[in-house]
Design an enzyme around this catalytic site. Structure first.
Site, PDB file in Angstrom:
ATOM      1  N   SER A 178       3.939  -3.791   2.746  1.00  0.00           N
ATOM      2  CA  SER A 178       3.052  -3.853   1.598  1.00  0.00           C
ATOM      3  C   SER A 178       2.179  -5.112   1.672  1.00  0.00           C
ATOM      4  O   SER A 178       1.465  -5.296   2.654  1.00  0.00           O
ATOM      5  CB  SER A 178       3.883  -3.757   0.307  1.00  0.00           C
ATOM      6  OG  SER A 178       3.082  -3.479  -0.798  1.00  0.00           O
ATOM      7  N   ASP A 220       2.640   7.497  -1.023  1.00  0.00           N
ATOM      8  CA  ASP A 220       2.826   6.115  -1.452  1.00  0.00           C
ATOM      9  C   ASP A 220       2.058   5.883  -2.760  1.00  0.00           C
ATOM     10  O   ASP A 220       0.844   6.050  -2.795  1.00  0.00           O
ATOM     11  CB  ASP A 220       2.320   5.157  -0.370  1.00  0.00           C
ATOM     12  CG  ASP A 220       2.678   3.717  -0.625  1.00  0.00           C
ATOM     13  OD1 ASP A 220       2.661   3.279  -1.793  1.00  0.00           O
ATOM     14  OD2 ASP A 220       2.977   3.009   0.352  1.00  0.00           O
ATOM     15  N   HIS A 267       6.943   4.503  -0.801  1.00  0.00           N
ATOM     16  CA  HIS A 267       6.525   3.136  -0.431  1.00  0.00           C
ATOM     17  C   HIS A 267       7.559   2.505   0.514  1.00  0.00           C
ATOM     18  O   HIS A 267       7.639   1.294   0.626  1.00  0.00           O
ATOM     19  CB  HIS A 267       6.341   2.299  -1.705  1.00  0.00           C
ATOM     20  CG  HIS A 267       5.562   1.041  -1.516  1.00  0.00           C
ATOM     21  ND1 HIS A 267       4.280   1.001  -1.002  1.00  0.00           N
ATOM     22  CD2 HIS A 267       5.886  -0.256  -1.777  1.00  0.00           C
ATOM     23  CE1 HIS A 267       3.855  -0.242  -0.967  1.00  0.00           C
ATOM     24  NE2 HIS A 267       4.808  -1.037  -1.422  1.00  0.00           N
TER      25      HIS A 267
END
Length: 185
Positions: A84, A138, A165
Site C-alpha cells: 500500500s 481492492d 487489499h
C-alpha cells in the site's frame, strides 16, 4: 553447514525489508502477512526486517525515506517489499538509491506524473527487477493506478480478482517470488 559456510551464504543473500502501509498499528502488523513473511524468509536464512515505521498514520516521505535509508545498509544488495503506502514509499526511495529488487503490493497512485513528479525512469534504472501484485477488488488502491505504475516501471505484474487489499495472515506468493528471483527454486 559450518559457520564459515553459513556466513558466506548469509552475505550472498540480499537483505529484505518489509515496509507496511499507513494506519498500521502493532496489532495489525501481527495479524497480517508482514511478520509471517519475515519469519518464513528468516527460515531461508535471509536477513529480513519488518520495522514499525514512524509516522504510520500519514506516511510522510520526509519521515519514511530517511528511516528506510538508515535501515537499508548495503542498498544494492537489498530487496524491498512494500504494501500500500509502503509500496509507494519504496518507489520514492528507489528514485534515490539502487536496490536489487522491489515487490509492490496494492500500490496506489493518485494524480499524474506532473502532480506527483515521479521519476519513473530513475526507479527502473535503480532496480534489477520489480514484481507487482494487485487485486481488482481492492477497496483502497484502484486497480487502474496499479496498472499505470506497472506500465511506467515495466514491472512483472500479477493481478488477482479476490485478494482485496492483501490483508491476509499469509502470502505464499511472496516466498515463491523471492526464491525464484534469488535462484533458490
Amino acid at each position: 553447514m559450518n559457520k564459515t559456510e553459513q556466513s558466506q551464504n548469509q552475505q550472498s543473500k540480499p537483505r529484505i525489508i518489509i515496509v507496511h502501509g499507513s494506519a498500521i498499528t502493532p496489532g495489525i502488523i501481527n495479524r497480517h502477512w508482514y511478520k509471517w513473511l519475515q519469519a518464513e524468509l528468516q527460515k531461508l536464512d535471509f536477513d529480513t526486517i519488518a520495522p514499525s515505521l514512524p509516522d504510520e498514520k500519514e506516511a510522510k516521505d520526509c519521515i519514511w525515506i530517511p528511516f528506510l535509508l538508515e535501515k537499508l545498509g548495503s542498498a544494492e544488495n537489498a530487496i524491498l517489499i512494500g504494501h500500500s503506502s509502503g509500496a509507494m514509499a519504496i518507489l520514492r526511495l528507489c528514485e534515490q538509491v539502487k536496490v536489487q529488487g522491489l515487490v509492490l503490493i496494492s500500490a496506489g497512485y493518485e494524480g499524474n506524473d506532473e502532480d506527483q513528479l515521479w521519476n519513473w525512469n530513475k526507479i527502473k534504472d535503480n532496480t534489477q527487477w520489480i514484481e507487482q501484485f494487485h487485486s481488482s477488488d481492492d477497496p483502497f488502491a484502484p486497480v487502474n493506478s496499479s496498472r499505470y505504475i506497472a506500465k511506467r516501471i515495466q514491472s512483472t505484474y500479477h493481478e488477482f480478482h479476490d485478494r482485496n487489499h492483501f490483508l491476509c495472515p499469509e502470502f505464499p506468493d511472496l516466498i515463491d517470488i523471492i526464491k525464484t528471483r534469488c535462484g533458490l527454486s
